[in-house]
Design a protein around this motif. Structure first.
Motif: not given
Length: 134
Positions: A29-32, A48-49, A87-89
């Motif tokens: 839900k929060y990390f992609h 690029v995060f 992971w990105n957020s």
């Protein structure tokens, strides 16, 4: 029948399979995956995060280490690691605790991106290959 929403204290009482599903749903839900939410820098060829990169094991241990056994965190981390290692957020690092606590373990609150990671029967342990999704 599985509850759609549980507290972290109720999480302790669930079966391992349910704990894994709730924790993985919370994480997604929060990390992609970077391929869902980042772009590649033309000069370096790296993602690029917005906020990250985050390692799933570190995040899971920080937020769930006191609620579930270590092997549950390891299982979820390993399953997530099959899809991405960083992971990105959209949440900035300095806001992470403000946004993520208290932990919302509602299965119903999955973001739309989460559904693309799972087979139609909602089995959270089976991922589609990234090239099938993105």
């Amino acid at each position: 029948m599985q509850k759609e929403k549980v507290t972290v204290n109720e999480l302790k009482l669930l079966s391992e399979k349910e704990q894994i599903e709730h924790i993985k749903s919370w994480f997604l839900k929060y990390f992609h995956c970077p391929s869902e939410s980042c772009f590649i820098d033309d000069d370096t060829g790296n993602w690029v995060f917005f906020s990250g990169p985050w390692e799933q094991a570190t995040v899971l241990e920080e937020y769930f280490g006191k609620y579930v056994e270590e092997h549950i965190i390891n299982i979820v981390s390993e399953q997530l690691g099959e899809h991405a290692t960083e992971w990105n957020s959209e949440i900035e690092a300095h806001e992470m605790d403000e946004v993520l606590l208290p932990i919302d373990l509602s299965i119903a609150n999955k973001s739309t991106g989460i559904n693309t990671l799972f087979i139609a029967n909602r089995d959270p342990t089976v991922y589609l290959d990234p090239e099938d999704i993105f």
